[in-house]
Design a protein around this motif. Structure first.
Motif, PDB file in Angstrom:
ATOM      1  N   ASP A 187       0.813  -1.137  -0.198  1.00  0.00           N
ATOM      2  CA  ASP A 187      -0.075   0.002  -0.118  1.00  0.00           C
ATOM      3  C   ASP A 187       0.986   1.305   0.125  1.00  0.00           C
ATOM      4  OD1 ASP A 187      -2.239  -1.810   0.180  1.00  0.00           O
ATOM      5  OD2 ASP A 187      -2.706  -1.018   2.193  1.00  0.00           O
ATOM      6  N   ARG A 188       0.285   2.399  -0.567  1.00  0.00           N
ATOM      7  CA  ARG A 188       0.892   3.950  -0.544  1.00  0.00           C
ATOM      8  C   ARG A 188      -0.084   4.499   0.521  1.00  0.00           C
ATOM      9  NH1 ARG A 188       0.936   6.559  -5.509  1.00  0.00           N
ATOM     10  NH2 ARG A 188      -0.627   5.328  -5.971  1.00  0.00           N
ATOM     11  N   ILE A 189       0.429   5.271   1.679  1.00  0.00           N
ATOM     12  CA  ILE A 189      -0.450   6.070   2.350  1.00  0.00           C
ATOM     13  C   ILE A 189      -0.086   7.301   2.461  1.00  0.00           C
ATOM     14  CG2 ILE A 189      -1.176   6.014   4.799  1.00  0.00           C
ATOM     15  CD1 ILE A 189      -0.673   3.022   5.076  1.00  0.00           C
ATOM     16  N   GLY A 190      -0.913   8.319   2.409  1.00  0.00           N
ATOM     17  CA  GLY A 190      -0.999   9.663   2.795  1.00  0.00           C
ATOM     18  C   GLY A 190      -1.259  10.026   4.023  1.00  0.00           C
ATOM     19  N   LEU A 191      -0.544  10.630   4.879  1.00  0.00           N
ATOM     20  CA  LEU A 191      -1.106  11.028   6.108  1.00  0.00           C
ATOM     21  C   LEU A 191      -1.075  12.584   6.154  1.00  0.00           C
ATOM     22  CD1 LEU A 191       1.393   8.749   8.454  1.00  0.00           C
ATOM     23  CD2 LEU A 191      -1.252   8.831   8.678  1.00  0.00           C
ATOM     24  N   VAL A 192      -2.296  12.959   6.751  1.00  0.00           N
ATOM     25  CA  VAL A 192      -2.507  14.538   6.941  1.00  0.00           C
ATOM     26  C   VAL A 192      -2.741  14.707   8.494  1.00  0.00           C
ATOM     27  CG1 VAL A 192      -3.660  16.334   6.053  1.00  0.00           C
ATOM     28  CG2 VAL A 192      -3.214  14.687   4.529  1.00  0.00           C
ATOM     29  N   ILE A 193      -1.911  15.287   9.094  1.00  0.00           N
ATOM     30  CA  ILE A 193      -1.879  15.726  10.521  1.00  0.00           C
ATOM     31  C   ILE A 193      -2.527  16.736  10.720  1.00  0.00           C
ATOM     32  CG2 ILE A 193      -0.715  15.741  12.850  1.00  0.00           C
ATOM     33  CD1 ILE A 193      -0.672  12.808  10.969  1.00  0.00           C
ATOM     34  N   GLY A 194      -3.561  16.932  11.675  1.00  0.00           N
ATOM     35  CA  GLY A 194      -4.306  18.138  11.898  1.00  0.00           C
ATOM     36  C   GLY A 194      -3.316  18.954  13.328  1.00  0.00           C
ATOM     37  N   GLY A 195      -3.812  20.284  13.567  1.00  0.00           N
ATOM     38  CA  GLY A 195      -3.168  21.002  14.419  1.00  0.00           C
ATOM     39  C   GLY A 195      -3.464  20.422  15.747  1.00  0.00           C
ATOM     40  N   GLY A 196      -4.707  20.066  16.107  1.00  0.00           N
ATOM     41  CA  GLY A 196      -5.254  19.629  17.497  1.00  0.00           C
ATOM     42  C   GLY A 196      -5.356  20.571  18.738  1.00  0.00           C
ATOM     43  N   ALA A 197      -4.920  20.581  19.639  1.00  0.00           N
ATOM     44  CA  ALA A 197      -5.049  21.483  20.995  1.00  0.00           C
ATOM     45  C   ALA A 197      -3.943  22.642  20.495  1.00  0.00           C
ATOM     46  CB  ALA A 197      -4.664  21.106  21.806  1.00  0.00           C
ATOM     47  N   PRO A 198      -2.773  22.397  20.207  1.00  0.00           N
ATOM     48  CA  PRO A 198      -1.934  23.608  19.862  1.00  0.00           C
ATOM     49  C   PRO A 198      -2.363  24.523  18.881  1.00  0.00           C
ATOM     50  CG  PRO A 198      -0.546  21.344  19.874  1.00  0.00           C
ATOM     51  CD  PRO A 198      -2.039  21.140  19.952  1.00  0.00           C
ATOM     52  N   ALA A 199      -3.060  24.021  18.031  1.00  0.00           N
ATOM     53  CA  ALA A 199      -3.680  24.897  17.030  1.00  0.00           C
ATOM     54  C   ALA A 199      -4.708  25.876  17.492  1.00  0.00           C
ATOM     55  CB  ALA A 199      -4.054  24.153  15.798  1.00  0.00           C
ATOM     56  N   ARG A 200      -5.471  25.140  18.210  1.00  0.00           N
ATOM     57  CA  ARG A 200      -6.646  25.976  18.865  1.00  0.00           C
ATOM     58  C   ARG A 200      -6.276  26.890  19.916  1.00  0.00           C
ATOM     59  NH1 ARG A 200      -8.676  20.733  18.468  1.00  0.00           N
ATOM     60  NH2 ARG A 200      -8.310  20.421  20.690  1.00  0.00           N
ATOM     61  N   GLU A 201      -5.237  26.604  20.657  1.00  0.00           N
ATOM     62  CA  GLU A 201      -4.691  27.381  22.027  1.00  0.00           C
ATOM     63  C   GLU A 201      -4.126  28.550  21.079  1.00  0.00           C
ATOM     64  OE1 GLU A 201      -2.277  24.700  24.206  1.00  0.00           O
ATOM     65  OE2 GLU A 201      -4.223  23.589  25.042  1.00  0.00           O
ATOM     66  N   GLY A 202      -3.252  28.273  20.251  1.00  0.00           N
ATOM     67  CA  GLY A 202      -2.432  29.237  19.486  1.00  0.00           C
ATOM     68  C   GLY A 202      -3.453  30.514  18.880  1.00  0.00           C
ATOM     69  N   ILE A 203      -4.570  29.868  18.295  1.00  0.00           N
ATOM     70  CA  ILE A 203      -5.607  30.789  17.361  1.00  0.00           C
ATOM     71  C   ILE A 203      -6.242  31.595  18.533  1.00  0.00           C
ATOM     72  CG2 ILE A 203      -7.648  30.631  16.342  1.00  0.00           C
ATOM     73  CD1 ILE A 203      -6.481  28.292  14.624  1.00  0.00           C
ATOM     74  N   ASP A 204      -6.719  30.871  19.655  1.00  0.00           N
ATOM     75  CA  ASP A 204      -7.576  31.651  20.809  1.00  0.00           C
ATOM     76  C   ASP A 204      -6.596  32.749  21.427  1.00  0.00           C
ATOM     77  OD1 ASP A 204      -9.529  30.028  20.276  1.00  0.00           O
ATOM     78  OD2 ASP A 204      -9.150  28.575  21.901  1.00  0.00           O
ATOM     79  N   THR A 227      -0.322  22.213  12.361  1.00  0.00           N
ATOM     80  CA  THR A 227      -0.073  21.083  11.817  1.00  0.00           C
ATOM     81  C   THR A 227       1.031  20.729  11.170  1.00  0.00           C
ATOM     82  OG1 THR A 227      -0.724  22.012   9.524  1.00  0.00           O
ATOM     83  CG2 THR A 227      -2.491  21.835  11.145  1.00  0.00           C
ATOM     84  N   ARG A 228       1.820  21.634  10.871  1.00  0.00           N
ATOM     85  CA  ARG A 228       3.134  21.214  10.063  1.00  0.00           C
ATOM     86  C   ARG A 228       4.183  20.597  11.169  1.00  0.00           C
ATOM     87  NH1 ARG A 228       4.352  22.109   5.189  1.00  0.00           N
ATOM     88  NH2 ARG A 228       6.432  22.634   5.644  1.00  0.00           N
ATOM     89  N   LEU A 229       4.381  21.102  12.287  1.00  0.00           N
ATOM     90  CA  LEU A 229       4.975  20.843  13.533  1.00  0.00           C
ATOM     91  C   LEU A 229       4.656  19.375  13.669  1.00  0.00           C
ATOM     92  CD1 LEU A 229       6.965  21.061  15.893  1.00  0.00           C
ATOM     93  CD2 LEU A 229       5.297  22.174  17.256  1.00  0.00           C
ATOM     94  N   ASN A 230       3.269  19.143  14.018  1.00  0.00           N
ATOM     95  CA  ASN A 230       2.642  17.869  14.305  1.00  0.00           C
ATOM     96  C   ASN A 230       3.354  16.894  13.400  1.00  0.00           C
ATOM     97  OD1 ASN A 230       1.716  18.816  16.606  1.00  0.00           O
ATOM     98  ND2 ASN A 230      -0.408  19.230  15.778  1.00  0.00           N
ATOM     99  N   ALA A 231       3.169  17.214  12.005  1.00  0.00           N
ATOM    100  CA  ALA A 231       3.417  16.408  10.849  1.00  0.00           C
ATOM    101  C   ALA A 231       4.900  16.137  10.918  1.00  0.00           C
ATOM    102  CB  ALA A 231       3.048  16.900   9.477  1.00  0.00           C
ATOM    103  N   THR A 232       5.886  16.905  11.160  1.00  0.00           N
ATOM    104  CA  THR A 232       7.260  16.718  11.563  1.00  0.00           C
ATOM    105  C   THR A 232       7.455  15.608  12.490  1.00  0.00           C
ATOM    106  OG1 THR A 232       7.609  19.086  10.635  1.00  0.00           O
ATOM    107  CG2 THR A 232       9.268  17.881  11.710  1.00  0.00           C
ATOM    108  N   ILE A 233       6.799  15.686  13.378  1.00  0.00           N
ATOM    109  CA  ILE A 233       7.190  14.870  14.583  1.00  0.00           C
ATOM    110  C   ILE A 233       6.616  13.585  14.059  1.00  0.00           C
ATOM    111  CG2 ILE A 233       6.327  13.920  16.869  1.00  0.00           C
ATOM    112  CD1 ILE A 233       5.623  17.053  17.378  1.00  0.00           C
ATOM    113  N   VAL A 234       5.443  13.249  13.395  1.00  0.00           N
ATOM    114  CA  VAL A 234       4.972  11.976  13.123  1.00  0.00           C
ATOM    115  C   VAL A 234       6.068  11.260  11.889  1.00  0.00           C
ATOM    116  CG1 VAL A 234       3.246  10.798  11.595  1.00  0.00           C
ATOM    117  CG2 VAL A 234       2.857  12.308  13.558  1.00  0.00           C
ATOM    118  N   ARG A 235       6.465  12.376  11.053  1.00  0.00           N
ATOM    119  CA  ARG A 235       7.589  11.915   9.859  1.00  0.00           C
ATOM    120  C   ARG A 235       8.775  11.334  10.415  1.00  0.00           C
ATOM    121  NH1 ARG A 235      11.293  11.685   6.519  1.00  0.00           N
ATOM    122  NH2 ARG A 235      12.553  12.570   8.502  1.00  0.00           N
TER     123      ARG A 235
END
Length: 229
Positions: free
Chosen positions: A32-49, A69-77
């Motif tokens: 299989d080939r898999i594309g993972l798209v990671i959301g921002g979660g709490a860090p994104a909401r807290e930063g926006i708030d 989201t890009r920070l979270n994606a980097t951690i997973v990568r």
């Protein structure tokens, strides 16, 4: 086979990264080939708030969420790479770049792209552009409900819905509020509807559900499909 997988929140809030690695590694071994798209979660909401009282422009607020989201994606990568999974060496900033990277590596991890595009929409566009079999949305509820079950414990849960029915639940196909959370972003639902892209919506905290959906097996959640006349 290609599957798009989107997590509303960072994986480590749902399940261990070790379990994610095992799932991804097994699917890659199966071809299989898999594309993972990671959301921002709490860090994104807290930063926006934090910034919202000082920023009126929703696009500027979106940029804060995208950075999370890009920070979270980097951690997973980096975790996947360190575990020996053949993953793309960079976090793509555009869907077309992600599709190109997928030609040389079986796993691509990315976050958000541009203001106005939620990670739901990014994941669905990625799945469409790469001709995926389905887009799996790993969220924090068991199924799609008629209303937010946290506010209404008597809300109805659905096993199957058409894209039009899901659109009625999540709202019109437009982006208006930065950091807004829904089971699937309304813009993404509209994209999936127009492309007839199947969506599998499930509780990302249950690793066995993610595994079952990626394998094409039955899972507890909600399947979204389009009725064509």
């Amino acid at each position: 086979m290609f599957d798009g997988l989107h997590s509303h929140r960072p994986w480590w809030q749902f399940t261990s990264l070790e379990e994610l690695i095992i799932i991804i590694r097994d699917r890659v071994s199966a071809g299989d080939r898999i594309g993972l798209v990671i959301g921002g979660g709490a860090p994104a909401r807290e930063g926006i708030d934090l910034a919202r009282p000082l920023i009126d422009d929703v696009h500027h607020l979106d940029k804060i969420g995208i950075a999370a989201t890009r920070l979270n994606a980097t951690i997973v990568r980096e975790v996947l790479s360190d575990a020996g999974v053949s993953v793309s060496g960079t976090i793509p900033r555009r869907v077309d770049e992600a599709v190109q990277l997928l030609e040389s590596r079986p796993v691509v991890v990315m976050g958000g792209t541009t203001p106005g595009h939620t990670t739901d929409a990014v994941a669905i566009r990625f799945a469409i552009a790469a001709s995926a079999n389905r887009c799996i949305i790993a969220t924090n509820v068991a199924k799609v409900y008629s209303e937010d079950p946290r506010n209404n414990p008597n809300a109805n849960a659905f096993d199957k819905l058409t894209h039009d029915e899901l659109q009625d639940i999540v709202g019109p196909d437009k982006h208006t509020i930065a950091g807004r959370s829904s089971v699937v972003g309304p813009v993404g639902v509209g994209e999936a509807n127009r492309a007839n892209m199947a969506l599998n919506i499930l509780d990302g905290r249950e690793t066995n559900l993610i595994k079952a959906a990626l394998e094409g097996n039955d899972f507890q959640g909600t399947i979204i499909f389009t009725e064509r006349v």
